[in-house]
Each structure stands twice: as structure tokens, then as C-alpha cells.
Write an enzyme that holds these catalytic residues in place. Structure first.
Site, PDB file in Angstrom:
ATOM      1  N   GLU A   1      85.873   6.070  32.858  1.00 18.81           N
ATOM      2  CA  GLU A   1      86.210   4.970  33.756  1.00 18.81           C
ATOM      3  C   GLU A   1      87.075   5.435  34.930  1.00 18.81           C
ATOM      4  OE1 GLU A   1      84.771   2.231  33.842  1.00 18.81           O
ATOM      5  OE2 GLU A   1      83.712   2.459  31.949  1.00 18.81           O
TER       6      GLU A   1
ATOM      7  N   TYR B   1      76.123   1.683  43.671  1.00 16.69           N
ATOM      8  CA  TYR B   1      75.921   1.393  42.252  1.00 16.69           C
ATOM      9  C   TYR B   1      74.577   0.697  42.046  1.00 16.69           C
ATOM     10  CZ  TYR B   1      77.556   0.878  37.470  1.00 16.69           C
ATOM     11  OH  TYR B   1      77.714   0.991  36.106  1.00 16.69           O
TER      12      TYR B   1
ATOM     13  N   ASP C   1      70.169  -3.697  34.717  1.00 16.46           N
ATOM     14  CA  ASP C   1      71.158  -2.624  34.688  1.00 16.46           C
ATOM     15  C   ASP C   1      71.315  -1.967  36.059  1.00 16.46           C
ATOM     16  OD1 ASP C   1      72.981  -0.807  33.491  1.00 16.46           O
ATOM     17  OD2 ASP C   1      71.372   0.637  33.094  1.00 16.46           O
TER      18      ASP C   1
ATOM     19  N   HIS D   1      72.689   2.924  33.781  1.00 19.01           N
ATOM     20  CA  HIS D   1      73.160   3.471  32.509  1.00 19.01           C
ATOM     21  C   HIS D   1      72.049   4.183  31.751  1.00 19.01           C
ATOM     22  CE1 HIS D   1      76.479   0.506  33.106  1.00 19.01           C
ATOM     23  NE2 HIS D   1      77.188   1.407  32.467  1.00 19.01           N
TER      24      HIS D   1
END
Length: 378
Positions: A183, A197, A279, A284
Site C-alpha cells: 500500500e 489506475y 476491476d 489486480h
């Protein structure tokens, strides 16, 4: 369970709130939300999915003895950590419960978060001479006990936030150093290439965060590349789950295989690349491909992965990488940096990327968009 606008109960659809690059992917939470076996965990997953989004510099004195027996004093960067407690609410930052230079407290989660932040800070400093996630000594803040049975941990752009898990499937997230390193790795990406992202840049964002997570754990334990487990999130599952971790960098797709959660969906190479609208475009899922490239590269080089292998990846990240970089573009950047180290290091980088299908074996660098033979999901 379909996720869209509107909020309802177990048999209805719910709206997924932002999770801020959380360690638990939304597809896994959505699967868990349908579970009949884990009723408590299913409710926790539903609540996690709909949860709303939530520069002082320090130094430390290091004393050592040189070869002549003289005392040597040096000053190096030091972390500035503050841990807060949300007390089961979704209000940030919460109540401050431990700050830098204070002793351990009775709350294990507080101490684990404090130690994990410190381990990540030290790895970044030792391996890359980077002073905190922004390179300028950014204070490391974290909040524990976020939400009620909250099934995630995330970086929200300013701080680390930890849920306690539901107790049936996920347990507290502060005990996994790889999760904390991951993280905070998002923070490093945020302050460097700022990878989008979504799609391949998003999968690279997730993968590079996994690299930082793995390196933090390995650095803390003093492991070489061949000694490391290459697991991300080992220990966050309860014993009831058939799984050893959230992801395996060396062997994507093998981290878990559970009757309720299903099988780890990560592909190990481009032949299994997942084209999906879920996602954030499979960030991921498809991160398993560059993850395996890094693990293979590090194992081939041997020694400590945060040294040569990690340095190559870090220089590629911080050397002008585009925020919309594809797998192929990042592969080219790492190959360039590896070649600058030595011919053998460059060859190892090419081998790693060829092994996962991002470049062709024998080709000097990657070409094209590296989308491979895609399989569709969602």
C-alpha cells in the site's frame, strides 16, 4: 452479485464505493458477498464494497566504529509515524494513539502498523536512498480499526487505512508486512510515474506496489530471492480458507483455491491476459504477469532482490515512465536499466519478460501494445 448504483440487502445489488487501491480486489469481495457458508464475512464484504471514500522532516543519529576503532556519527533520514484509531467508524483520521518515539501500546494492531510503516521506510531508504514515499520525508500516517468488519487495507493518497477483517475469511491486515509495503508502494508510484489506475498502466501500478511489498518483507527478514516466498498477503486469510495468500508473484494463479472464494484468477503470462471491464480493467488480475517477470528476474540474478533487481525496477519507474505505460513500454524501460548494469543483467531481464510473453524470446526489446491472446471476464 452485480455491482451498480443503488444499495440493498443480501439478495439485491449494491453500489461499490471507492476503495483507493485496496489490497483486496473488488472481484474477490463481490464473490465473498454472495457466500452462504460465511454469513458474517458476506455481510462484511457487502459493507466494505459500499463504504465511502475516506511535512515535517525527521533524522536519526547512527553510531558506528570504523576500522581504526574510532566512533563515527552519521545522520540519516528517519520515519515520522503517527497511528490513529477509527474505533470501528469510517471517519478519518481517528484518535491518535501512538506517535514516533513513543513505546509500544496494548493494541497489537497499532504496534503492527507502526512497525510495518517503519519496515517499509527503511527498505526504501536502504535500497533506493528514498526518504519516505515522496522522497522528501513525508510523514507516514495510518489509521487502524477502520469500519466494522472492514475487509480491506488501502492507501488513500495521504495515509494507510486498515480494517480488522470479518473474522471468518479475513483477519486483521496489519500483521502482513507485504500488505503494508504494497500500500505504501502505491504512494511511491503516486509521487513518481503516477500510473493511471486502469488497464495495463493500472496493472503495472498494482504490480509495482506488489514488488515494494515483497521487497519490504524480504528486506525485513534478510531473505535472498531464492529464500523468499514471493507471496503477497500471507496470513490475512483465516485458517478456514483454502489459500496461503492473496497473490503469488512467482506462481500467479496459485495463491488460493477455495470453495467459496473460487480460484485465484491471476494469469501467469500474456496467453491468459484478461480483458474485462471489472476491476478497473483487470488491474489486480493482470498484475500477475509483470509480477512473475520481476520474480523470475530476481531469482535469476540471485542475492537480495532489493539490490540489483529492485534497483532496475525502481530506476525504470522513476526515469520518466509515462503515466499511461503499457507492459511493453515498462519492459523496455527495465531492459534499458538492466543493460546499464551488465550484459548478464540485461539478458536476465529479457528472459523474464519473454517468459511471460511480453516480448519474444531473442528479441532485444518489447514491441507493440503487449495485449497478447486475451480472455474475456466480466
Amino acid at each position: 452479485m452485480t455491482i451498480h448504483e443503488g444499495r440493498g440487502g443480501p439478495q439485491t445489488t449494491v453500489r461499490r464505493g471507492p476503495i483507493h487501491q485496496g489490497i483486496i480486489p473488488s472481484y474477490l469481495l463481490a464473490k465473498l458477498a454472495e457466500s452462504e457458508r460465511y454469513a458474517q464475512a458476506a455481510e462484511a464484504a457487502r459493507q466494505t464494497l459500499i463504504a465511502p471514500a475516506p511535512a515535517q522532516r525527521r533524522a536519526q543519529l547512527q553510531l558506528s566504529i570504523d576500522e581504526n576503532g574510532a566512533l563515527v556519527a552519521t545522520v540519516e533520514a528517519a520515519p515520522n509515524r503517527t497511528i490513529s484509531d477509527a474505533h470501528g467508524t469510517e471517519s478519518l483520521p481517528g484518535t491518535v494513539v501512538r506517535t514516533e518515539d513513543e513505546p509500544t501500546v496494548a493494541d497489537v494492531a497499532v504496534n503492527q502498523a507502526f512497525d510495518g510503516l517503519g519496515a517499509t521506510f527503511q527498505m526504501l531508504l536502504d535500497a533506493f536512498q528514498r526518504n519516505s514515499v515522496d522522497g522528501q520525508g513525508l510523514p507516514l500516517d495510518a489509521t487502524v480499526h477502520y469500519g466494522s468488519g472492514y475487509d480491506n487495507a488501502f492507501w488513500n493518497g495521504e495515509r494507510m487505512v486498515f480494517g480488522d477483517g470479518d473474522g471468518q475469511v479475513f483477519q486483521g491486515f496489519t500483521g502482513a508486512t507485504s500488505v503494508i509495503g504494497h500500500e505504501l508502494g502505491h504512494g511511491v508510484v503516486q509521487y513518481t510515474a503516477a500510473l493511471e489506475y486502469q488497464g495495463q498502466p493500472g496493472a503495472l501500478n498494482e504490480s509495482i506496489a506488489d514488488v515494494f511489498g515483497a521487497l519490504t518483507e524480504q528486506h525485513l527478514q534478510g531473505q535472498t530471492a531464492d529464500q523468499a516466498t514471493w507471496l503477497i498477503g500471507a496470513g490475512i486469510f483465516t485458517p478456514a480458507v483454502h489459500g496461503k495468500a492473496l497473490r503469488s508473484m512467482l506462481h500467479p494463479g496459485t495463491a488460493y483455491d477455495d470453495p467459496e472464494l473460487g480460484k485465484d484468477p491471476q494469469p501467469a503470462d500474456m496467453s491468459g491476459y484478461v480483458k474485462t471491464s471489472d476491476d478497473n480493467g483487470g488491474v489486480h488480475m493482470n498484475s500477475g504477469i509483470p509480477n512473475r517477470a520481476f520474480a523470475l528476474f530476481a531469482v535469476e540474478l540471485g542475492g537480495h532482490a532489493w539490490e540489483t533487481a529492485g534497483s532496475v525496477w525502481y530506476r525504470a519507474l522513476t526515469g520518466g515512465l509515462s503515466s499511461s505505460a503499457t507492459f511493453a513500454q515498462f519492459a523496455n524501460a527495465t531492459i534499458k536499466e538492466a543493460d546499464a548494469v551488465s550484459t548478464a543483467t540485461g539478458d536476465a531481464a529479457r528472459m523474464a519478460w519473454a517468459s511471460v510473453g511480453v516480448i519474444k524470446a531473442g528479441v532485444g526489446s518489447a514491441t507493440g501494445s503487449a495485449t497478447g491472446d486475451e480472455r474475456t471476464s466480466g
